[in-house]
Motif scaffolding. Structure first.
Motif, PDB file in Angstrom:
ATOM      1  N   LEU A   1      -4.049  38.960  -1.138  1.00 14.59           N
ATOM      2  CA  LEU A   1      -3.764  38.061  -2.257  1.00 14.59           C
ATOM      3  C   LEU A   1      -2.444  38.463  -2.893  1.00 14.59           C
ATOM      4  CD1 LEU A   1      -7.133  38.817  -2.479  1.00 14.59           C
ATOM      5  CD2 LEU A   1      -6.936  36.825  -3.983  1.00 14.59           C
ATOM      6  N   ARG A   2      -1.640  37.476  -3.246  1.00 14.36           N
ATOM      7  CA  ARG A   2      -0.361  37.768  -3.889  1.00 14.36           C
ATOM      8  C   ARG A   2       0.077  36.580  -4.738  1.00 14.36           C
ATOM      9  NH1 ARG A   2       1.333  36.325   1.388  1.00 14.36           N
ATOM     10  NH2 ARG A   2       2.990  34.710   1.408  1.00 14.36           N
ATOM     11  N   ARG A   3       1.051  36.862  -5.607  1.00 15.39           N
ATOM     12  CA  ARG A   3       1.629  35.840  -6.493  1.00 15.39           C
ATOM     13  C   ARG A   3       3.081  35.624  -6.155  1.00 15.39           C
ATOM     14  NH1 ARG A   3       4.727  36.572 -11.072  1.00 15.39           N
ATOM     15  NH2 ARG A   3       4.131  38.775 -11.177  1.00 15.39           N
ATOM     16  N   GLU A   4       3.516  34.365  -6.208  1.00 12.13           N
ATOM     17  CA  GLU A   4       4.917  34.006  -6.028  1.00 12.13           C
ATOM     18  C   GLU A   4       5.347  33.149  -7.221  1.00 12.13           C
ATOM     19  OE1 GLU A   4       5.411  32.030  -2.313  1.00 12.13           O
ATOM     20  OE2 GLU A   4       4.919  33.795  -1.097  1.00 12.13           O
ATOM     21  N   GLY A   5       6.538  33.396  -7.734  1.00 13.31           N
ATOM     22  CA  GLY A   5       7.018  32.654  -8.892  1.00 13.31           C
ATOM     23  C   GLY A   5       6.519  33.280 -10.188  1.00 13.31           C
ATOM     24  N   ASP A   6       6.971  32.710 -11.293  1.00 11.27           N
ATOM     25  CA  ASP A   6       6.662  33.248 -12.617  1.00 11.27           C
ATOM     26  C   ASP A   6       5.983  32.188 -13.473  1.00 11.27           C
ATOM     27  OD1 ASP A   6       7.880  35.720 -12.032  1.00 11.27           O
ATOM     28  OD2 ASP A   6       9.859  34.880 -12.497  1.00 11.27           O
ATOM     29  N   PHE A   7       4.908  32.599 -14.126  1.00 10.17           N
ATOM     30  CA  PHE A   7       4.242  31.740 -15.098  1.00 10.17           C
ATOM     31  C   PHE A   7       4.933  31.823 -16.457  1.00 10.17           C
ATOM     32  CE2 PHE A   7       0.994  32.352 -11.921  1.00 10.17           C
ATOM     33  CZ  PHE A   7       0.263  31.177 -11.927  1.00 10.17           C
ATOM     34  N   GLY A   8       5.421  33.007 -16.805  1.00  3.32           N
ATOM     35  CA  GLY A   8       6.017  33.202 -18.120  1.00  3.32           C
ATOM     36  C   GLY A   8       4.953  33.334 -19.191  1.00  3.32           C
ATOM     37  N   GLU A   9       5.353  33.132 -20.424  1.00  2.00           N
ATOM     38  CA  GLU A   9       4.424  33.217 -21.553  1.00  2.00           C
ATOM     39  C   GLU A   9       3.761  31.863 -21.778  1.00  2.00           C
ATOM     40  OE1 GLU A   9       6.487  34.624 -24.973  1.00  2.00           O
ATOM     41  OE2 GLU A   9       6.276  36.730 -24.403  1.00  2.00           O
ATOM     42  N   LEU A  10       2.465  31.900 -22.035  1.00  2.00           N
ATOM     43  CA  LEU A  10       1.697  30.691 -22.295  1.00  2.00           C
ATOM     44  C   LEU A  10       0.922  30.859 -23.592  1.00  2.00           C
ATOM     45  CD1 LEU A  10       0.187  29.968 -18.752  1.00  2.00           C
ATOM     46  CD2 LEU A  10       2.187  28.901 -19.798  1.00  2.00           C
ATOM     47  N   LEU A  11       0.714  29.746 -24.273  1.00  2.00           N
ATOM     48  CA  LEU A  11      -0.119  29.767 -25.465  1.00  2.00           C
ATOM     49  C   LEU A  11      -1.555  30.109 -25.082  1.00  2.00           C
ATOM     50  CD1 LEU A  11       1.205  26.581 -27.310  1.00  2.00           C
ATOM     51  CD2 LEU A  11       1.551  28.943 -28.001  1.00  2.00           C
ATOM     52  N   ALA A  12      -2.260  30.734 -26.015  1.00  2.00           N
ATOM     53  CA  ALA A  12      -3.632  31.143 -25.737  1.00  2.00           C
ATOM     54  C   ALA A  12      -4.517  29.947 -25.399  1.00  2.00           C
ATOM     55  CB  ALA A  12      -4.200  31.888 -26.951  1.00  2.00           C
ATOM     56  N   GLU A  13      -4.257  28.807 -26.036  1.00  2.00           N
ATOM     57  CA  GLU A  13      -5.086  27.623 -25.779  1.00  2.00           C
ATOM     58  C   GLU A  13      -4.892  27.087 -24.371  1.00  2.00           C
ATOM     59  OE1 GLU A  13      -1.924  24.503 -27.855  1.00  2.00           O
ATOM     60  OE2 GLU A  13      -3.779  25.072 -28.860  1.00  2.00           O
ATOM     61  N   VAL A  14      -3.781  27.446 -23.726  1.00  2.00           N
ATOM     62  CA  VAL A  14      -3.553  27.075 -22.326  1.00  2.00           C
ATOM     63  C   VAL A  14      -4.005  28.196 -21.395  1.00  2.00           C
ATOM     64  CG1 VAL A  14      -1.794  26.452 -20.609  1.00  2.00           C
ATOM     65  CG2 VAL A  14      -1.632  25.568 -22.935  1.00  2.00           C
ATOM     66  N   ALA A  15      -3.755  29.433 -21.799  1.00  2.00           N
ATOM     67  CA  ALA A  15      -4.035  30.572 -20.926  1.00  2.00           C
ATOM     68  C   ALA A  15      -5.520  30.725 -20.636  1.00  2.00           C
ATOM     69  CB  ALA A  15      -3.481  31.847 -21.552  1.00  2.00           C
TER      70      ALA A  15
ATOM     71  N   GLN B   1      -8.785  37.500   9.162  1.00  2.00           N
ATOM     72  CA  GLN B   1      -7.866  37.901   8.107  1.00  2.00           C
ATOM     73  C   GLN B   1      -7.036  36.702   7.670  1.00  2.00           C
ATOM     74  OE1 GLN B   1      -5.257  40.890   9.696  1.00  2.00           O
ATOM     75  NE2 GLN B   1      -4.304  39.510  11.158  1.00  2.00           N
ATOM     76  N   GLY B   2      -6.362  36.848   6.554  1.00  2.00           N
ATOM     77  CA  GLY B   2      -5.538  35.750   6.069  1.00  2.00           C
ATOM     78  C   GLY B   2      -4.952  36.056   4.709  1.00  2.00           C
ATOM     79  N   ASP B   3      -4.285  35.048   4.143  1.00  2.00           N
ATOM     80  CA  ASP B   3      -3.593  35.194   2.869  1.00  2.00           C
ATOM     81  C   ASP B   3      -4.095  34.150   1.882  1.00  2.00           C
ATOM     82  OD1 ASP B   3      -1.614  37.287   3.548  1.00  2.00           O
ATOM     83  OD2 ASP B   3      -0.885  35.783   4.958  1.00  2.00           O
ATOM     84  N   VAL B   4      -4.180  34.575   0.632  1.00  2.00           N
ATOM     85  CA  VAL B   4      -4.388  33.666  -0.494  1.00  2.00           C
ATOM     86  C   VAL B   4      -3.214  33.881  -1.435  1.00  2.00           C
ATOM     87  CG1 VAL B   4      -5.851  33.040  -2.437  1.00  2.00           C
ATOM     88  CG2 VAL B   4      -6.894  33.726  -0.276  1.00  2.00           C
ATOM     89  N   VAL B   5      -2.453  32.812  -1.676  1.00  4.49           N
ATOM     90  CA  VAL B   5      -1.198  32.918  -2.417  1.00  4.49           C
ATOM     91  C   VAL B   5      -1.251  31.990  -3.624  1.00  4.49           C
ATOM     92  CG1 VAL B   5       1.311  32.766  -2.301  1.00  4.49           C
ATOM     93  CG2 VAL B   5       0.016  33.419  -0.266  1.00  4.49           C
ATOM     94  N   VAL B   6      -0.836  32.507  -4.760  1.00  2.34           N
ATOM     95  CA  VAL B   6      -0.713  31.724  -5.989  1.00  2.34           C
ATOM     96  C   VAL B   6       0.770  31.525  -6.261  1.00  2.34           C
ATOM     97  CG1 VAL B   6      -1.253  31.586  -8.440  1.00  2.34           C
ATOM     98  CG2 VAL B   6      -2.844  32.725  -6.876  1.00  2.34           C
ATOM     99  N   VAL B   7       1.212  30.284  -6.250  1.00  2.00           N
ATOM    100  CA  VAL B   7       2.627  29.955  -6.432  1.00  2.00           C
ATOM    101  C   VAL B   7       2.786  29.222  -7.756  1.00  2.00           C
ATOM    102  CG1 VAL B   7       4.646  28.834  -5.435  1.00  2.00           C
ATOM    103  CG2 VAL B   7       2.874  29.753  -3.927  1.00  2.00           C
TER     104      VAL B   7
ATOM    105  N   CYS C   1       0.191  26.213  -7.342  1.00  2.00           N
ATOM    106  CA  CYS C   1      -0.448  25.961  -6.053  1.00  2.00           C
ATOM    107  C   CYS C   1      -1.197  27.217  -5.625  1.00  2.00           C
ATOM    108  CB  CYS C   1       0.576  25.574  -4.991  1.00  2.00           C
ATOM    109  SG  CYS C   1       1.306  23.945  -5.228  1.00  2.00           S
ATOM    110  N   VAL C   2      -2.441  27.031  -5.247  1.00  2.00           N
ATOM    111  CA  VAL C   2      -3.242  28.117  -4.676  1.00  2.00           C
ATOM    112  C   VAL C   2      -3.575  27.716  -3.254  1.00  2.00           C
ATOM    113  CG1 VAL C   2      -5.343  29.495  -4.874  1.00  2.00           C
ATOM    114  CG2 VAL C   2      -4.197  28.670  -6.939  1.00  2.00           C
ATOM    115  N   TRP C   3      -2.974  28.399  -2.285  1.00  3.63           N
ATOM    116  CA  TRP C   3      -3.195  28.024  -0.896  1.00  3.63           C
ATOM    117  C   TRP C   3      -3.658  29.217  -0.072  1.00  3.63           C
ATOM    118  CZ3 TRP C   3      -0.481  30.606   2.810  1.00  3.63           C
ATOM    119  CH2 TRP C   3       0.754  31.163   2.462  1.00  3.63           C
TER     120      TRP C   3
END
Length: 318
Positions: free
Chosen positions: A204-218, A242-248, A259-261
């Motif tokens: 599992l891994r993350r790509e890209g940046d979410f940045g700061e989010l308001l608590a009501e969204v987070a 085996q395989g990958d789960v990626v959060v973009v 995107c979660v693929w």
């Protein structure tokens, strides 16, 4: 300078030779009952300083007019800001001007804000502790249940509660109601990876940046991502070693696209998100529609695998 500021003129020795009515009133409010004109400003101020309180080290320079500097004095329930402007002639300081401003109301509001911020952070900290307690109780209950389906349902509830606790833990350390969501997602990836089957070797891994989010969204977003990642780990690699789960994450000024693929076995024939009876996907769809006011699509990913695409509108920052 403002209209309400007090004005004091000092001679070369720091003695007041002129004080405006506003200045005299300000000095009286900090606790000096006597005359101001003809007195040394340093001698007027010194007895009013409370021993043991934090004293501005530059105050001595300001009240004597020796340096162009600012200082603040708090006494008798009044906060006074002082600003000195030395007057120099042929390299010799001959006099000084001192501006006095009552900032008591400003400091009072600052203290109220600090108290409120501390209270809010403490609330988030306690909510996090309570959620962790609930998760621990569910975990204990799951160990005492004999039915595999009931045990799995309790374990899924533990993960959902723990994901919400991550958001409150971050808010407890934050100075406002914004969450560094990249940190939350990274910790969430580790939490989901712990429950993946060892033989599947899911990465599992993350790509890209979410940045700061308001608590009501987070808060709803972290639950949606928990369901999507958990669904991928549990169902995409049943027959795949085996395989990958990626959060973009892709963020613009107005929207956040996630995107979660995975590159697993893919969706069953005729799959439709609206008709899916999986509880996790139903929770994700409900949160996206009602809480995030966004859209979610789940479909195949070429050449193989599954992709969930989530789009959340972001309110513009004030």
């Amino acid at each position: 300078p403002r209209v309400g500021d007090g004005f004091v003129r000092l001679d070369a020795e720091g003695v007041v030779d002129y004080a405006s009515p506003n200045a005299v009133s300000a000095v009286h409010r900090i606790g000096h009952p006597g005359e101001v004109v003809g007195a040394s400003l340093a001698e007027v101020v010194t007895p009013l300083i409370q021993h043991g309180d934090g004293v501005d080290e530059s105050l001595a320079l300001v009240v004597r007019g020796r340096a162009p500097w600012r200082a603040e004095l708090e006494a008798n329930g009044t906060s006074l800001s002082l600003r000195a402007i030395p007057i120099v002639h042929d390299g010799v300081r001959t006099a000084a001007l001192v501006l006095l401003r009552d900032v008591s109301e400003l400091r009072r509001r600052e203290r109220e804000l600090m108290t409120k911020d501390a209270t809010i952070r403490e609330i988030h900290h306690r909510v996090k502790n309570n959620l962790q307690t609930v998760a621990a109780l569910l975990r204990l209950q799951a160990r005492r249940v004999d039915l595999p389906q009931a045990r799995q349902a309790l374990q899924e509830s533990v993960r959902r509660v723990s994901s919400i606790a991550l958001v409150h833990e971050t808010l407890a350390l934050s100075l406002d109601e914004r969450v560094d969501f990249d940190e939350v997602v990274d910790r969430l990836l580790g939490m989901v990876a712990e429950v993946a089957a060892p033989e599947s070797r899911v990465r599992l891994r993350r790509e890209g940046d979410f940045g700061e989010l308001l608590a009501e969204v987070a808060t709803p977003l972290v639950m949606v991502l928990t369901e999507l990642m958990q669904n991928a780990v549990e169902h995409a690699f049943v027959d795949v070693p085996q395989g990958d789960v990626v959060v973009v994450a892709e963020r613009s000024a107005r929207a956040l696209t996630v995107c979660v693929w995975d590159d697993g076995a893919g969706l069953p024939p005729g799959f439709r998100l609206a008709d899916s009876d999986r509880l996790g996907l139903r929770i994700a769809r409900t949160l996206v529609d009602s809480e995030l006011r966004g859209t979610i699509e789940v479909g195949p990913r070429l050449p193989h695998g599954t992709q969930a695409r989530l789009q959340v509108p972001l309110a513009p920052r004030a």
